[in-house]
Design a protein around this motif. Structure first.
Motif, mmCIF file in Angstrom:
data_model
loop_
_atom_site.group_PDB
_atom_site.id
_atom_site.type_symbol
_atom_site.label_atom_id
_atom_site.label_comp_id
_atom_site.label_asym_id
_atom_site.label_seq_id
_atom_site.Cartn_x
_atom_site.Cartn_y
_atom_site.Cartn_z
ATOM 1 N N TRP B 342 79.019 16.009 3.479
ATOM 2 C CA TRP B 342 79.149 15.141 2.311
ATOM 3 C C TRP B 342 79.540 15.999 1.102
ATOM 4 C CZ3 TRP B 342 74.265 12.094 0.328
ATOM 5 C CH2 TRP B 342 74.627 11.255 -0.708
ATOM 6 N N LEU B 343 78.829 17.139 0.903
ATOM 7 C CA LEU B 343 79.128 18.001 -0.229
ATOM 8 C C LEU B 343 80.533 18.569 -0.115
ATOM 9 C CD1 LEU B 343 75.872 20.014 -0.827
ATOM 10 C CD2 LEU B 343 76.841 18.191 -2.180
ATOM 11 N N ARG B 344 80.943 18.902 1.119
ATOM 12 C CA ARG B 344 82.261 19.507 1.286
ATOM 13 C C ARG B 344 83.361 18.590 0.783
ATOM 14 N NH1 ARG B 344 85.276 21.911 6.614
ATOM 15 N NH2 ARG B 344 87.288 22.093 5.604
ATOM 16 N N TRP B 345 83.219 17.291 1.018
ATOM 17 C CA TRP B 345 84.282 16.375 0.623
ATOM 18 C C TRP B 345 84.014 15.770 -0.742
ATOM 19 C CZ3 TRP B 345 88.271 17.404 3.313
ATOM 20 C CH2 TRP B 345 88.073 17.963 4.580
ATOM 21 N N THR B 346 83.076 16.331 -1.490
ATOM 22 C CA THR B 346 82.762 15.807 -2.821
ATOM 23 C C THR B 346 83.000 16.829 -3.908
ATOM 24 O OG1 THR B 346 81.031 14.497 -1.773
ATOM 25 C CG2 THR B 346 80.984 14.648 -4.155
ATOM 26 N N LEU B 347 82.626 18.085 -3.661
ATOM 27 C CA LEU B 347 82.622 19.075 -4.732
ATOM 28 C C LEU B 347 83.886 19.937 -4.707
ATOM 29 C CD1 LEU B 347 78.946 20.289 -4.545
ATOM 30 C CD2 LEU B 347 79.964 18.730 -6.174
ATOM 31 N N PRO B 348 84.407 20.315 -5.886
ATOM 32 C CA PRO B 348 85.529 21.252 -5.929
ATOM 33 C C PRO B 348 85.046 22.686 -5.717
ATOM 34 C CG PRO B 348 84.905 20.649 -8.129
ATOM 35 C CD PRO B 348 84.021 19.865 -7.209
ATOM 36 N N ARG B 349 85.983 23.588 -5.481
ATOM 37 C CA ARG B 349 85.646 24.966 -5.148
ATOM 38 C C ARG B 349 85.635 25.822 -6.412
ATOM 39 N NH1 ARG B 349 90.057 26.034 -1.912
ATOM 40 N NH2 ARG B 349 89.081 24.911 -0.242
ATOM 41 N N PRO B 350 84.550 26.583 -6.681
ATOM 42 C CA PRO B 350 84.540 27.455 -7.867
ATOM 43 C C PRO B 350 85.342 28.742 -7.626
ATOM 44 C CG PRO B 350 82.423 27.552 -6.763
ATOM 45 C CD PRO B 350 83.272 26.626 -5.965
ATOM 46 N N ARG B 351 85.489 29.544 -8.677
ATOM 47 C CA ARG B 351 86.174 30.838 -8.563
ATOM 48 C C ARG B 351 85.208 31.853 -7.976
ATOM 49 N NH1 ARG B 351 87.677 30.928 -14.053
ATOM 50 N NH2 ARG B 351 86.138 32.567 -14.228
ATOM 51 N N ILE B 352 85.742 32.964 -7.442
ATOM 52 C CA ILE B 352 84.868 33.915 -6.757
ATOM 53 C C ILE B 352 83.867 34.555 -7.721
ATOM 54 C CG2 ILE B 352 86.597 35.773 -6.926
ATOM 55 C CD1 ILE B 352 84.116 35.365 -4.058
ATOM 56 N N ASP B 353 84.291 34.865 -8.955
ATOM 57 C CA ASP B 353 83.325 35.486 -9.869
ATOM 58 C C ASP B 353 82.244 34.492 -10.269
ATOM 59 O OD1 ASP B 353 85.350 34.126 -11.238
ATOM 60 O OD2 ASP B 353 84.738 35.031 -13.126
ATOM 61 N N GLN B 354 82.615 33.203 -10.365
ATOM 62 C CA GLN B 354 81.597 32.194 -10.672
ATOM 63 C C GLN B 354 80.594 32.088 -9.531
ATOM 64 O OE1 GLN B 354 84.374 29.021 -11.137
ATOM 65 N NE2 GLN B 354 84.321 29.105 -13.370
ATOM 66 N N VAL B 355 81.126 32.159 -8.311
ATOM 67 C CA VAL B 355 80.243 32.078 -7.145
ATOM 68 C C VAL B 355 79.251 33.234 -7.151
ATOM 69 C CG1 VAL B 355 80.178 32.256 -4.639
ATOM 70 C CG2 VAL B 355 81.856 30.810 -5.719
ATOM 71 N N LEU B 356 79.778 34.449 -7.349
ATOM 72 C CA LEU B 356 78.922 35.631 -7.250
ATOM 73 C C LEU B 356 77.893 35.663 -8.361
ATOM 74 C CD1 LEU B 356 81.439 38.386 -6.229
ATOM 75 C CD2 LEU B 356 79.876 37.064 -4.839
ATOM 76 N N TYR B 357 78.324 35.380 -9.594
ATOM 77 C CA TYR B 357 77.391 35.536 -10.692
ATOM 78 C C TYR B 357 76.445 34.355 -10.824
ATOM 79 C CZ TYR B 357 79.970 39.697 -11.523
ATOM 80 O OH TYR B 357 80.547 40.927 -11.350
ATOM 81 N N ALA B 358 76.851 33.191 -10.289
ATOM 82 C CA ALA B 358 75.872 32.096 -10.221
ATOM 83 C C ALA B 358 74.705 32.531 -9.353
ATOM 84 C CB ALA B 358 76.514 30.846 -9.649
ATOM 85 N N CYS B 359 75.020 33.303 -8.325
ATOM 86 C CA CYS B 359 73.944 33.778 -7.455
ATOM 87 C C CYS B 359 73.109 34.839 -8.159
ATOM 88 C CB CYS B 359 74.540 34.353 -6.184
ATOM 89 S SG CYS B 359 73.339 35.213 -5.198
ATOM 90 N N ILE B 360 73.765 35.874 -8.681
ATOM 91 C CA ILE B 360 72.997 37.014 -9.186
ATOM 92 C C ILE B 360 72.276 36.671 -10.479
ATOM 93 C CG2 ILE B 360 73.214 39.373 -10.050
ATOM 94 C CD1 ILE B 360 75.320 39.867 -8.037
ATOM 95 N N LYS B 361 72.896 35.839 -11.322
ATOM 96 C CA LYS B 361 72.277 35.570 -12.622
ATOM 97 C C LYS B 361 71.382 34.342 -12.622
ATOM 98 C CE LYS B 361 75.581 37.699 -15.740
ATOM 99 N NZ LYS B 361 76.719 37.443 -16.636
ATOM 100 N N VAL B 362 71.575 33.410 -11.710
ATOM 101 C CA VAL B 362 70.769 32.185 -11.727
ATOM 102 C C VAL B 362 69.834 32.109 -10.520
ATOM 103 C CG1 VAL B 362 70.817 29.689 -11.827
ATOM 104 C CG2 VAL B 362 72.602 30.998 -12.964
#
Lengths: 146, 461
Positions: B342-362
């Motif tokens: 469901w999420l795969r066909w709903t959400l757009p894909r973020p940029r790689i730096d957004q992906v990485l720093y969403a993890c490390i900072k949040v």
């Protein structure tokens, strides 16, 4: 009630001590999984066609003739993220045994160690040391991409 | 260690082993039983789950995009994956000239085998677990799923293709980042349970909805969601599917793969989706237990009846109960797999730096706070860690307060009610979307669309 606990394996397992692990079925399962994959690919090699040629063997680059080599330098950010990973992943591996005994430590309340409080303090010291590295890296601007 | 010791050193035999061989199977019998079990039950079951997952993903995608999805091969298109598999078997096994000959061939195996091996410890039912004795079960699954990622990285690097290498670098980075919140979220669950054995996890949560670990305290509830986000990323599912982002990297790490080797990566991905759903189910959602705790109530009694008088009837009842437990476990896993799709066909894909720093900072600080909070909570609010239905009756507040655990009972019941309410809301949402979607599709596919009861053709539109 205690008679209930002597029946199945799953209930025996609950009598406190963990049972002996057995790794033989695991090795067996991995061997069979690899065998399944090998047999499938061998079958596809036998059944499928094999008509190759210089054009077909070329690396795909959106239909163009490939420009340059692939083995080039990469953005250093990727390596820095991997370094941060080293700091924390090792930490998590060490925390697993701690987490597995924490509930037991809390349950066995004894006056000397504040009823599991000592376990918490030990973990806090361990994590605090690692957090120093984390905040140092943050302060150094490691988490800024540009 | 000699092989004979390895095989004989197996602890108590499982229920099925005792049914077939009597009380203690000989070592060669146990080994033979394991072989037959893997070849006749496990291989087909895992293949079926992966193929069903691929079909279901296409069906879900179709319905979300107001299409029908595969519907030609077999009833509802169910055999589509079989047809695709046969087609891929007949395809040529290509290898680019510049690719690394050994690593390129090795990578699909590295991706495929761990996904399969992870099924080993999933507790489908109290007596239907392939290896119930493994006392590092949760850790084993995490370890083998990390090996699967190695296969993906190797595939990208060995292809010697620019798209593939970009995909592999992204996968490596993303995996190592999200492994941290993933591990800490699992730690929060393990702390509440006090064991890593997955069958024991199931037994601990057998008392009904409020004894499930997700409702144990507010921090495990949050850890459930942290685990879900991190598991999406570590299994490269959308919105974190940057390693194969087909709109920018052609096909990412598997650009150069074709035929059966290509299909192995897909097989591994869908099997892993089920496995991470399975960890989530057994660690947070109560494993094989139903919300009322009926399975947890009946199983010890039936098992005891069978152990006292091993007869056909008592064995059959135990078998039926185990089958019901398998159904419950698979249902929960598939619900989580459905949310992933469901999420795969709903959400757009973020940029790689957004992906990485969403993890490390949040996610990373958040999961550290969860770990600390859960530890403090366990110290301050004493919990019932005994086995439900054996040492106490989980639905009886009197039993809880007799142990001095009334606060935990109230908290767990409140959280369970919140969780059940949220779940019903989601179910209602999906049902509503399904019904309105049917109406839209009918309008789109109708040869003569109807506006306000009058055919459009008659109005002249």
């Amino acid at each position: 009630m205690n008679g209930l606990l002597t029946s199945g394996y799953f209930l025996l397992a609950d009598q406190g001590a963990d049972p002996k692990s057995s790794w033989a079925p695991i090795v067996l399962l991995i061997l069979i999984a690899v065998g399944f994959a090998v047999v499938n690919i061998a079958a596809s090699l036998i059944i499928g066609p094999s008509r190759t040629g210089p054009g077909k063997e070329q690396t795909y680059e959106s239909g163009m003739v490939p420009i340059g080599d692939t083995r080039r330098r990469f953005n250093v950010r990727f390596y820095i993220v991997a370094m941060i990973f080293l700091v924390f992943d090792v930490e998590i591996v060490f925390l697993y045994p701690w987490a597995a005994i924490f509930a037991k430590g809390v349950a066995q309340k004894s006056g000397s160690d504040f009823g599991g409080g000592m376990l918490l303090v030990e973990m806090l010291i361990f994590v605090a040391i690692l957090l120093v590295a984390y905040f140092y890296a943050w302060g150094k601007g490691v988490f800024r991409w540009d | 260690m000699p092989l004979a010791t390895l095989i004989s050193d197996v602890g108590a035999p499982s229920f099925m082993e005792r049914v077939i061989f009597g009380h203690s199977p000989l070592p060669w019998q146990a080994a033979l039983y394991d072989c037959v079990l893997v070849a006749a039950v496990f291989l087909p079951a895992v293949s079926l789950i992966a193929m069903f997952g691929i079909w279901w993903e296409r069906k879900v995608a179709g319905h979300i995009q107001s299409r029908i999805g595969p519907n030609r091969v077999g009833p509802f298109g169910l055999l589509q994956s079989v047809a695709d598999g046969l087609k891929l078997l007949l395809k040529e096994d290509l290898r680019p000239r510049d690719a690394d000959p050994v690593l390129f061939r090795l990578a699909p195996y590295l991706a495929f085998t761990p996904a399969f091996a992870a099924f080993l410890v999933l507790p489908f039912a109290p007596d239907f677990t392939f290896e119930p004795r493994l006392n590092v079960g949760v850790f084993w699954v995490l370890a083998v799923l990390s090996v699967e990622v190695m296969g993906v990285i190797l595939a990208g690097w060995a292809s010697n293709n620019k798209w593939s290498v970009y995909g592999a670098m992204r996968e490596a980075c993303q995996m190592v980042s999200y492994e941290i919140p993933l591990g800490i979220a699992i730690l929060v669950g393990v702390m509440a349970a006090g064991t890593l054995n997955m069958v024991k996890l199931g037994v601990l949560q057998s008392g009904g909805l409020h004894t499930w670990l997700i409702f144990r305290n507010p921090f495990t509830l949050l850890a459930f969601f942290v685990y879900f986000v991190a598991s999406l990323a570590s299994n490269k599912r959308a919105p974190f599917d940057l390693p194969e982002s087909e709109s920018e990297l052609v096909a990412g790490f598997h650009t150069e793969y074709s035929g059966l080797r290509f299909s192995f990566f897909f097989f591994a991905e869908y099997a892993a989706m089920f496995v991470i759903g399975g960890i989530q189910t057994s660690l947070f959602l109560g494993g094989w237990n139903d919300p009322l705790g009926l399975i947890g109530y009946l199983h010890p009694r039936l098992a005891q009846a069978w152990a006292a008088h091993p007869s056909m009837t008592s064995g059959l009842w135990l078998f039926v109960l185990n089958c019901a437990a398998v159904g419950m476990f698979v249902l929960k896993c598939l619900s989580i797999v459905f949310v992933q799709m469901w999420l795969r066909w709903t959400l757009p894909r973020p940029r790689i730096d957004q992906v990485l720093y969403a993890c490390i900072k949040v996610l990373l600080p958040l999961s550290c706070v969860l770990l600390l909070g859960a530890a403090l909570w366990q110290l301050l609010v004493p919990e019932m860690a005994l086995q439900p239905w054996a040492q106490y009756r989980p639905w009886n507040p009197g039993d809880w307060s007799a142990h001095g655990r009334l606060a935990a009972f109230v908290v767990q019941c409140v959280l369970a009610m919140v969780g059940a309410g949220a779940f019903m809301a989601v179910i209602g949402w999906v049902a509503y979307a399904w019904m309105t979607g049917r109406k839209i599709k009918q309008r789109l596919t109708d040869p003569a669309p109807i506006a306000d009861g009058v055919p459009l053709a008659a109005v002249g539109a």
